[in-house]
Design a protein around this motif. Structure first.
Motif, mmCIF file in Angstrom:
data_model
loop_
_atom_site.group_PDB
_atom_site.id
_atom_site.type_symbol
_atom_site.label_atom_id
_atom_site.label_comp_id
_atom_site.label_asym_id
_atom_site.label_seq_id
_atom_site.Cartn_x
_atom_site.Cartn_y
_atom_site.Cartn_z
ATOM 1 N N VAL A 66 0.840 -1.187 0.000
ATOM 2 C CA VAL A 66 0.000 0.000 0.000
ATOM 3 C C VAL A 66 0.881 1.245 0.000
ATOM 4 C CG1 VAL A 66 -1.770 1.247 1.274
ATOM 5 C CG2 VAL A 66 -1.770 -1.252 1.257
ATOM 6 N N ALA A 67 0.615 2.152 -0.925
ATOM 7 C CA ALA A 67 1.356 3.414 -0.978
ATOM 8 C C ALA A 67 0.834 4.335 0.122
ATOM 9 C CB ALA A 67 1.186 4.071 -2.338
ATOM 10 N N PRO A 68 1.716 5.075 0.827
ATOM 11 C CA PRO A 68 1.247 5.965 1.887
ATOM 12 C C PRO A 68 0.386 7.094 1.313
ATOM 13 C CG PRO A 68 3.570 6.323 1.449
ATOM 14 C CD PRO A 68 3.152 5.133 0.644
ATOM 15 N N VAL A 69 -0.637 7.474 2.078
ATOM 16 C CA VAL A 69 -1.528 8.543 1.669
ATOM 17 C C VAL A 69 -0.800 9.877 1.819
ATOM 18 C CG1 VAL A 69 -3.712 9.679 2.159
ATOM 19 C CG2 VAL A 69 -3.522 7.208 2.407
ATOM 20 N N ALA A 70 -0.853 10.689 0.785
ATOM 21 C CA ALA A 70 -0.183 11.993 0.825
ATOM 22 C C ALA A 70 -0.935 12.932 1.765
ATOM 23 C CB ALA A 70 -0.115 12.588 -0.572
ATOM 24 N N LYS A 71 -0.212 13.588 2.647
ATOM 25 C CA LYS A 71 -0.825 14.531 3.581
ATOM 26 C C LYS A 71 -0.782 15.920 2.964
ATOM 27 C CE LYS A 71 0.510 11.946 7.676
ATOM 28 N NZ LYS A 71 1.223 11.993 8.945
#
Length: 73
Positions: free
Chosen positions: A20-25
């Protein structure tokens, strides 16, 4: 020294889940934030997609993307 290994690709037929790619903040100028190392602060400068300049009271720090240790309050 050896070169860092390339990220492994996920095959569609694999029985394992794809990483899973990290969610951009997303942060904006003036947002109040908390940082794991520096504590509470306010965003005073924005470099879109690159970094944020955050005022933590006693010091200012440039926090580089992907902002893993920083959360919006």
């Amino acid at each position: 020294m050896t070169k860092p290994s390339a990220p492994r690709r996920h095959l569609p037929t694999s029985p394992f889940k794809a990483p899973v790619a990290p969610v951009a903040k997303h942060f904006a100028l003036g947002d109040r934030v908390t940082h794991d190392q520096f504590g509470l602060g306010t965003i005073v400068g924005v470099e879109e997609g690159i970094a944020m300049l955050v005022d933590f009271g006693a010091r200012q720090a440039r926090i580089v993307s992907p902002y893993t240790r920083m959360d919006k309050l």
